[in-house]
Every structure is written in structure tokens, then in C-alpha cells.
Design a protein around this motif. Sequence first.
Motif, short mmCIF file in Angstrom:
data_model
loop_
_atom_site.label_atom_id
_atom_site.label_comp_id
_atom_site.label_asym_id
_atom_site.label_seq_id
_atom_site.Cartn_x
_atom_site.Cartn_y
_atom_site.Cartn_z
N ARG A 74 45.48 -40.50 25.43
CA ARG A 74 45.16 -40.22 26.42
C ARG A 74 45.64 -39.83 28.22
N SER A 75 45.38 -41.48 28.36
CA SER A 75 44.76 -41.66 29.83
C SER A 75 46.20 -41.67 30.65
N ARG A 113 47.01 -37.83 30.97
CA ARG A 113 46.34 -36.91 31.96
C ARG A 113 47.41 -37.69 33.12
N THR A 148 46.70 -32.33 32.62
CA THR A 148 46.49 -31.25 31.63
C THR A 148 44.61 -31.51 30.65
N ARG A 149 44.51 -30.88 30.54
CA ARG A 149 42.56 -30.66 29.97
C ARG A 149 42.70 -30.99 28.19
N ASP A 207 42.48 -32.84 24.72
CA ASP A 207 42.38 -34.79 24.33
C ASP A 207 42.69 -35.60 23.48
#
Length: 330
Positions: free
Chosen positions: A142-143, A146, A150-151, A153
Motif C-alpha cells: 500500500r505504501s 501511494r 491513489t486513495r 487501500d
Amino acid sequence: MNAAGKRPLPDLSVILCVMDRIDEPGELLAIYRRALAPIGNNIEFIYILAETHPRVDDITALSKSGVRVIHMPKLCGEISMLREAIAASTSDLVMTLPPYLQVEPGVLAGLAHDLEGADMVAASRIRAKDSLFNRARASAYRSATRLTGTRFDDLGCRVRLFRRSVLDRVVLRDEHAGYLPIFAEHAGCRVKQVKVPQAELDRRPRSYNLPIYFDGLLDAVSISFLIRFLQKPFRLFGTIGAALFASGFALACVLIIERVMGQSIAERPALLLSVLLLVLGIQVAAVGLIAEVILFTRLPASSIYRVRRIIEHVSEVQPENTPVHAGHEI
């Protein structure tokens, strides 16, 4: 049968792209059918896989229970398989499900209600009960994603519901299948993210080869470039070129001042470095400028936005109780 003697079109096409990991096909199909039963009985299931897959016979046998099975001559990318399956489907609504449980089946039918007012619904697993290793791996991924701004998850979750027209607006390569919600949103589609509970079987610790993690990081970097600078590459290359040129110019100014003060600079590496930075800065900026010219002259003019509603003005002479303005969704 309808009046024309033909089977009615399905309300939903469910597509399962079989790549490598797979649960017991017959049991999984029964679970998915029970979970989607509240939507309606008119649902078609489509499996697509390579003929070389070790479970091809088991999946092909599902055709006896009304499942459409598509064989590919060899294993290809997920997006290519998805496009072929959508071309063979007959519903305007498409749900993609993995050939293994990722989310609790009971939430699948509710995604149809979440699609109201949107073009795509992307499921995001709630990992509160997941194993520590899986949560750490998901957090790292997820990191990395980013970088794309993106939003979303959980881009690793393949549970998605969308209108088939979404894929027509998206230009996506096979290795970027997980980034479909990002590209759909970038193409002007309305994408909702819905939190759903994770399936119990999906909580088992899993690990992949190190190159897979490295490829994921490279994909995140490439997607970040495509999303942010695909339509304006000169902003990236121009900024880098300007920084290189400014560094070389500043170093050259220092050398000129030292030469005026009587110091010799002919054999100093700094002279060569300053010239190299100046030339490199011009070249990098020129690459960005050439890319802008190519995009301007070659690519078709297409907007990344979509018209949601048109408000039309109705004539002032109206029957009583008629609204002055009317609108319709697109």
C-alpha cells in the motif's frame, strides 16, 4: 424463455480469470452462486484459463452446470483474459472474482447496491484478523502504491463490479491488472471503494519470491509516471533538465570566476562535469519536448473527464406544473 423463444440476457456476468492460485472449483462455484442468489437467478459465470493449466479438466467439467469456460492457447496477462471474457459475456454489468476466496461471500450481493451512482465498485479487505506477515506485506504494498497518488487501500483484491464500458475507456497492460481502479478513475469513471470483511481462508500466511516484490515496486513507479505525466511529459523531463542545466551553469560560473582570478581550470575535472551537466540538461529537456510534440500530433484528442448530467432549459411557455429545467444522467 421470453416471447421470442430466446433465453433472457443475464443481469450479471461473473468472470473468473484463472492464473495460478485456485481453490476447489466445484465448491467455490457453489459458494459464489449462493452468495449472488439475492441479485437474481439470471447470472452467468465465465471461467477463462490457459489450456496448459493443471486444473483445466476440473474447470472444464463445470460447463455441465451451466458455466461458460474459455480456453486460451497459453497463459497470458490478466487484462487480456478479462477483455476476452467480457467480449464473450452478454451482460452490461460485470463482476470479477478471484478463483479463490478473498472476501466473505455474504457481502458480494451488496456490491450491486453500492454500484448505484458509480461506474465501478472496488472491494477493500478489512485485515484486522489477518496474519501479521500478511498485514506487513499489504502495508508495504500500500505504501508503494501511494506513489501513484491513489486513495485505494487494497489493489490486490480482485473483487470488483463495474459496467462493461469501463474497460473500453481504459488503456491498461496485462501486468497492471491490479491498478484497474486507478486507471478507471483517471479515465473519468466514478469508482467507489467499499470495505468488506476478509475471508477466513485468505488469512493464511503467504509469501512470494523476492523478484515479485521488486516488480511490484517498479510497477508502482511506472504507474505513477503514467498517471501524472502521460499527458504532460515535458513537466517531468523539463524539470529534471532544468535542474541539471542550472547545476552545470552554476559550476561553470564558479570556474569562470576562478579563471578570471588567475587559476588554471584546463585540467580540472570540474570543467568537464559542468559541460556534461549543461549538455545533459538540454538533452533531457529536449526529450520531454519531443514527447509533448508526439502526444500533440499523434494521439487522438480525448478527455479524461465524463459528462455526468446535462441540464437543459425548457421553453418559457410551459403547461402548468411543468418544471422550467430538466436534466438527465449520462
